[in-house]
Design a protein around this motif. Structure first.
Motif, PDB file in Angstrom:
ATOM      1  N   ASP A  23       0.693  -1.258  -0.093  1.00 32.09           N
ATOM      2  CA  ASP A  23      -0.145  -0.158   0.124  1.00 32.09           C
ATOM      3  C   ASP A  23       0.922   1.458  -0.014  1.00 32.09           C
ATOM      4  OD1 ASP A  23       1.066   0.382   2.540  1.00 32.09           O
ATOM      5  OD2 ASP A  23      -1.092  -0.063   3.593  1.00 32.09           O
ATOM      6  N   TRP A  24       0.285   2.506   0.181  1.00 33.31           N
ATOM      7  CA  TRP A  24       1.002   3.641  -0.060  1.00 33.31           C
ATOM      8  C   TRP A  24       1.910   3.866   1.266  1.00 33.31           C
ATOM      9  CZ3 TRP A  24       0.262   8.027   3.041  1.00 33.31           C
ATOM     10  CH2 TRP A  24      -0.858   7.998   3.908  1.00 33.31           C
ATOM     11  N   LYS A  25       1.824   3.026   2.328  1.00 29.43           N
ATOM     12  CA  LYS A  25       2.582   3.451   3.661  1.00 29.43           C
ATOM     13  C   LYS A  25       3.846   2.313   3.241  1.00 29.43           C
ATOM     14  CE  LYS A  25      -1.135   3.076   5.791  1.00 29.43           C
ATOM     15  NZ  LYS A  25      -2.175   2.740   7.064  1.00 29.43           N
ATOM     16  N   GLY A  26       3.651   1.383   2.524  1.00 31.00           N
ATOM     17  CA  GLY A  26       4.780   0.529   2.246  1.00 31.00           C
ATOM     18  C   GLY A  26       4.540  -0.735   2.833  1.00 31.00           C
ATOM     19  N   GLU A  27       3.307  -0.938   3.413  1.00 29.17           N
ATOM     20  CA  GLU A  27       3.071  -2.083   3.998  1.00 29.17           C
ATOM     21  C   GLU A  27       2.454  -3.247   2.990  1.00 29.17           C
ATOM     22  OE1 GLU A  27       0.076  -1.215   7.069  1.00 29.17           O
ATOM     23  OE2 GLU A  27       1.621  -0.116   8.082  1.00 29.17           O
ATOM     24  N   LEU A  28       3.061  -4.504   3.359  1.00 29.69           N
ATOM     25  CA  LEU A  28       2.481  -5.881   2.327  1.00 29.69           C
ATOM     26  C   LEU A  28       0.913  -5.964   2.487  1.00 29.69           C
ATOM     27  CD1 LEU A  28       3.404  -7.759   0.443  1.00 29.69           C
ATOM     28  CD2 LEU A  28       3.838  -9.263   2.432  1.00 29.69           C
ATOM     29  N   LEU A  29       0.406  -5.861   1.278  1.00 29.49           N
ATOM     30  CA  LEU A  29      -1.032  -6.285   1.174  1.00 29.49           C
ATOM     31  C   LEU A  29      -1.421  -7.637   0.713  1.00 29.49           C
ATOM     32  CD1 LEU A  29      -2.475  -2.969  -0.466  1.00 29.49           C
ATOM     33  CD2 LEU A  29      -2.559  -3.631   1.870  1.00 29.49           C
ATOM     34  N   PHE A  30      -0.713  -7.995  -0.292  1.00 32.37           N
ATOM     35  CA  PHE A  30      -0.850  -9.389  -1.091  1.00 32.37           C
ATOM     36  C   PHE A  30       0.327  -9.792  -1.427  1.00 32.37           C
ATOM     37  CE2 PHE A  30      -3.905  -6.114  -3.264  1.00 32.37           C
ATOM     38  CZ  PHE A  30      -4.877  -6.336  -2.074  1.00 32.37           C
ATOM     39  N   GLN A  31       0.694 -11.087  -1.438  1.00 32.73           N
ATOM     40  CA  GLN A  31       1.760 -11.669  -2.051  1.00 32.73           C
ATOM     41  C   GLN A  31       1.253 -13.350  -2.748  1.00 32.73           C
ATOM     42  OE1 GLN A  31       4.546 -12.336   1.257  1.00 32.73           O
ATOM     43  NE2 GLN A  31       6.296 -11.874  -0.212  1.00 32.73           N
ATOM     44  N   ALA A  32       2.381 -13.565  -3.680  1.00 32.68           N
ATOM     45  CA  ALA A  32       1.759 -14.743  -4.316  1.00 32.68           C
ATOM     46  C   ALA A  32       2.975 -15.404  -4.895  1.00 32.68           C
ATOM     47  CB  ALA A  32       1.311 -14.186  -5.504  1.00 32.68           C
ATOM     48  N   LYS A  33       2.740 -16.966  -4.900  1.00 33.22           N
ATOM     49  CA  LYS A  33       3.704 -17.844  -5.355  1.00 33.22           C
ATOM     50  C   LYS A  33       3.297 -18.262  -6.870  1.00 33.22           C
ATOM     51  CE  LYS A  33       2.535 -21.175  -2.820  1.00 33.22           C
ATOM     52  NZ  LYS A  33       1.270 -20.531  -1.870  1.00 33.22           N
ATOM     53  N   HIS A  34       4.117 -18.817  -7.643  1.00 32.55           N
ATOM     54  CA  HIS A  34       3.924 -19.275  -8.981  1.00 32.55           C
ATOM     55  C   HIS A  34       2.320 -19.517  -9.277  1.00 32.55           C
ATOM     56  CE1 HIS A  34       5.036 -19.568 -13.258  1.00 32.55           C
ATOM     57  NE2 HIS A  34       4.441 -20.656 -13.042  1.00 32.55           N
ATOM     58  N   SER A  35       2.262 -20.588  -8.335  1.00 29.66           N
ATOM     59  CA  SER A  35       0.899 -21.349  -8.511  1.00 29.66           C
ATOM     60  C   SER A  35      -0.410 -20.384  -8.299  1.00 29.66           C
ATOM     61  CB  SER A  35       0.763 -22.588  -7.778  1.00 29.66           C
ATOM     62  OG  SER A  35       0.811 -22.010  -6.305  1.00 29.66           O
ATOM     63  N   ASP A  36      -0.224 -19.331  -7.533  1.00 32.14           N
ATOM     64  CA  ASP A  36      -1.336 -18.294  -7.467  1.00 32.14           C
ATOM     65  C   ASP A  36      -1.719 -17.658  -8.838  1.00 32.14           C
ATOM     66  OD1 ASP A  36      -1.735 -19.052  -4.883  1.00 32.14           O
ATOM     67  OD2 ASP A  36      -0.026 -17.651  -4.264  1.00 32.14           O
ATOM     68  N   ILE A  37      -0.442 -17.381  -9.697  1.00 35.76           N
ATOM     69  CA  ILE A  37      -0.561 -16.883 -10.833  1.00 35.76           C
ATOM     70  C   ILE A  37      -0.948 -17.500 -12.096  1.00 35.76           C
ATOM     71  CG2 ILE A  37       0.670 -14.923 -12.344  1.00 35.76           C
ATOM     72  CD1 ILE A  37       1.813 -13.885  -9.806  1.00 35.76           C
ATOM     73  N   SER A  38      -0.080 -18.694 -12.157  1.00 29.26           N
ATOM     74  CA  SER A  38      -0.087 -19.240 -13.644  1.00 29.26           C
ATOM     75  C   SER A  38       0.367 -20.841 -13.158  1.00 29.26           C
ATOM     76  CB  SER A  38       0.986 -18.988 -14.442  1.00 29.26           C
ATOM     77  OG  SER A  38       1.031 -19.750 -15.530  1.00 29.26           O
ATOM     78  N   GLN A  39      -0.418 -22.042 -13.896  1.00 26.65           N
ATOM     79  CA  GLN A  39      -0.071 -23.135 -13.751  1.00 26.65           C
ATOM     80  C   GLN A  39       0.911 -23.781 -14.390  1.00 26.65           C
ATOM     81  OE1 GLN A  39      -2.075 -24.952 -11.507  1.00 26.65           O
ATOM     82  NE2 GLN A  39      -2.911 -22.791 -11.165  1.00 26.65           N
ATOM     83  N   GLU A  40       1.485 -22.873 -15.494  1.00 23.82           N
ATOM     84  CA  GLU A  40       2.836 -23.290 -16.150  1.00 23.82           C
ATOM     85  C   GLU A  40       3.777 -22.244 -16.075  1.00 23.82           C
ATOM     86  OE1 GLU A  40       1.235 -23.452 -20.246  1.00 23.82           O
ATOM     87  OE2 GLU A  40      -0.134 -25.098 -19.984  1.00 23.82           O
TER      88      GLU A  40
END
Length: 680
Positions: free
Chosen positions: A237-254
């Motif tokens: 966010d605009w304060k630099g705090e982590l909102l979301f985080q993803a591994k590869h499998s969260d984004i693509s299966q390949e």
């Protein structure tokens, strides 16, 4: 015996292949980058008219005699093809020398001066007079004498292009300034290459770019894909705090089959409320983004056109936003960069240097970026839905708590004999509010259905562009081949079907433009709306449909500009639905087939603008006039019964009134809308 080349080949390989003068100059600047220059200056000398000069100078390693002969003078082949890193660790970006040729051909004379690093105090120079080639039969007839002199000057290269056949006005200079400023990532302080343009326009733009409002972005995305095609992503966010985080499998299966890349994006919410706690103002950031916004692509340290140019939406941000505006950014609300080093030459630029060849590596790079954007949108949507659920739960608890408080107050403050009366009044109020809430829920469901239909239509409209283009190509192919047939065969057998194909593709293209035109977000902003412009825009969109239905439109307008207060979207909803009703009215069995007419009459009545839309169809039949505004009420089996409901609601939202006449002045339906005017 061997191949020979006419001097005309220089036109084909140079200015005709790369017709944009900016791009030719940029290619010379890229040569400076490949020569390990840390400084490169472009100077425009008397270029506001033809006959001026351009001087490009750098402090790179320069060229010795072999480099001039075997590199600078050789076209179509480059030593850079081996992609050996330079002394500064740069991977060369130049290729083939065609861009360099295009730049050199912009004038009638070129002077080259270069001082190689490996020969201190030595300067090589040569002059190219392009007029000499006009007298030659083949390119090989012209030879050059390279002068070697002593010069107590630092290493580097100067190229002076004289007697230009083009001129640079203010607009062209500003465009060149932007190209040079963004060529090396202006937001990366570690890059040791900063090309500059000696021009006031460059200084103005550089000042704007350097203002840098990154800290005021609402969201900051950081993502990367490694050499194995595996992705990691985070959003702050605009304060630099982590909102979301993803591994590869969260984004693509390949895994992604592309070069390693980094993707960084700053997303801004351009509304005054989101800037109430920020350091910069809403206006400052909006102006800054108008110059620097969009997602730029950097390959081996330098930007590749046209990705990230103003108006270029290579990652389909604006299309995705039309489908889901709440959680999707647009090209005007973000600034981002994708940085690719590409040591294995997976990405290949086109010959004209405008973009990459769309091979697997490039398409996979796009997929990576789009998938990351989709993931971020999903996470933001989850966040929004969670907030909504919390608000709903809190609202329910608040209502229960409020009822308890009311009962407590009645017990404590209201006399015994009046308590039943007070409770009865409160109960009546609750019943009225419940009816109002129920009506709002029904309206909400109605408009959700409309939103679904609209966004679905936008998707189909966007995708329909491809088959429409194919229809046009097929029609042209048939036309071209058919006209080669002997005699009158083509005109007797093929001309009419080809004409129909062209007509159909034109109609389909108009249809594809329609939903995307109506769904543009800026149209929903409240402000002064120029009525006639909106009407004219809608009529232009409707033109193919009206033409196909053989309907003539007659406009009667006042010769002045008039404005209403509201949004373009509301006025478009009114005009669009009434015109759609008119077209449908002429499709009813028994209606006229010739002389079809629609009139749009505008006039001023006191402080109102009156718009009348009437036709000469059969009029409003088989339905009570009071019921035509109700949702779901329609006389057409395939109709939704929502069009006139939207008209009435939109007119009401604009503070106006609407009236329907079953058989109006032309004999068909007539609708009269009155909207309050505001000052122009």
């Amino acid at each position: 015996m061997h191949f020979k080349f006419s001097p005309n080949i220089l036109n084909r390989l140079g200015e005709e292949l790369i017709p944009n003068p900016d791009q030719g100059i940029i290619e010379l600047v890229k040569n400076s980058y490949d020569a390990d220059a840390t400084q490169c200056t472009v100077e425009l000398i008397n270029t506001d008219t033809t006959g001026g000069s351009i001087l490009i100078s750098d402090n790179g390693i320069g060229m010795d005699l072999a480099a001039i002969s075997e590199g600078w003078f050789v076209l179509g082949r480059s030593k850079k093809a081996a992609r050996e890193p330079t002394a500064l660790g740069r991977l060369p970006v130049g290729d083939k020398g065609l861009g360099r040729l295009a730049a050199l051909r912009q004038g009638s004379k070129v002077q080259l001066k270069t001082r190689p690093k490996n020969e201190p105090a030595v300067e090589y120079s040569l002059t190219i007079n392009w007029q000499d080639f006009e007298q030659a039969s083949v390119v090989e007839d012209i030879s050059f004498d390279v002068q070697k002199d002593m010069a107590n000057l630092p290493q580097g290269t100067e190229i002076l292009i004289e007697n230009l056949n083009i001129k640079f006005g203010r607009r062209e200079v500003k465009r060149l300034a932007r190209e040079l400023l963004f060529l090396a990532d202006p937001f990366d302080s570690d890059i040791a290459f900063r090309p500059r343009l000696i021009a006031p326009e460059f200084a103005d733009l550089e000042k704007q770019v350097n203002e840098s409002y990154f800290d005021d972005a609402e969201y900051h995305l950081k993502s990367s894909v490694n050499g194995d095609g595996i992705v990691e992503s985070s959003v702050f966010d605009w304060k630099g705090e982590l909102l979301f985080q993803a591994k590869h499998s969260d984004i693509s299966q390949e895994p992604y089959k592309t070069a390693p890349a980094e993707f960084e994006l700053w997303v801004f919410l351009l509304n005054p409320q989101s800037f109430s706690t920020k350091t910069a103002s809403f206006g400052q950031v909006r102006k800054w983004l108008s110059e620097v916004g969009n997602i730029h692509l950097y390959h081996r340290g330098l930007r590749v056109k046209p990705y990230g140019d103003q108006g270029d939406d290579w990652l389909n941000l604006n299309y995705a936003r039309a489908r889901n505006p709440e959680v999707r950014p647009s090209t005007s609300t973000v600034i981002g960069r994708i940085i690719v080093n590409d040591p294995n030459d997976l990405l290949n630029q086109k010959t004209d240097r405008l973009g990459f060849i769309e091979n697997e590596a490039f398409l996979e790079l796009k997929r990576f970026a789009i998938d990351v954007l989709n993931w971020m949108a999903k996470e933001r949507l989850k966040q929004t839905e969670n907030r909504r659920q919390i608000v709903k739960q809190e609202s329910s608890r608040d209502v229960i708590s409020a009822k308890r408080n009311i009962e407590s107050v009645i017990e404590k403050a209201v006399p015994q004999q009046s308590r039943d009366t007070v409770r009865k009044v409160i109960q009546q109020y609750e019943e009225v509010k419940e009816r109002e809430t129920k009506a709002l829920r029904e309206d909400l469901q109605l408009y959700r259905s409309l939103a679904t239909a609209g966004t679905t239509a936008a998707v189909f409209a966007h995708e329909s562009g491809k088959p429409v283009t194919l229809i046009e190509k097929v029609a042209k192919r048939i036309e071209k081949k058919g006209q080669e047939l002997p005699g009158e065969i083509y005109f007797k057998s093929f001309a009419k079907p080809v004409e129909i194909l062209y007509k159909v593709s034109k109609s389909l293209l108009s249809f594809s433009r329609f939903p995307l035109h109506l769904l543009k977000r800026e149209k929903r902003k409240t402000g002064r709306v120029e009525v006639y412009r909106v009407i004219d825009d809608i009529l232009e969109l409707f033109a193919p449909f009206l033409q196909d239905s053989k309907i003539e439109v007659v406009k009667s307008s006042i010769n002045n500009q008039y404005f209403i207060l509201g949004s373009t979207a509301l006025l478009e909803a009114i005009i669009t639905n009434l015109l759609t009703n008119t077209i449908n009215a002429f499709n009813v069995e028994g209606t006229r087939t010739e002389g079809r007419q629609v009139m749009i009459v505008t006039e001023i009545i006191e402080t109102y603008l009156q718009i009348k839309i009437l036709d000469n169809g059969l009029g409003i039949r088989d339905i009570n006039l009071n019921n035509i505004w109700l949702p779901g009420q329609t006389t057409k089996p395939e109709g939704t019964g929502l069009g006139l409901t939207i008209v009435k609601d939109s007119v009401t939202d604009l503070g106006g009134k609407v009236q329907a006449i079953a058989q109006g002045e032309l004999g068909g339906a007539e609708f009269i809308i009155k909207l309050p005017l505001v000052g122009g």
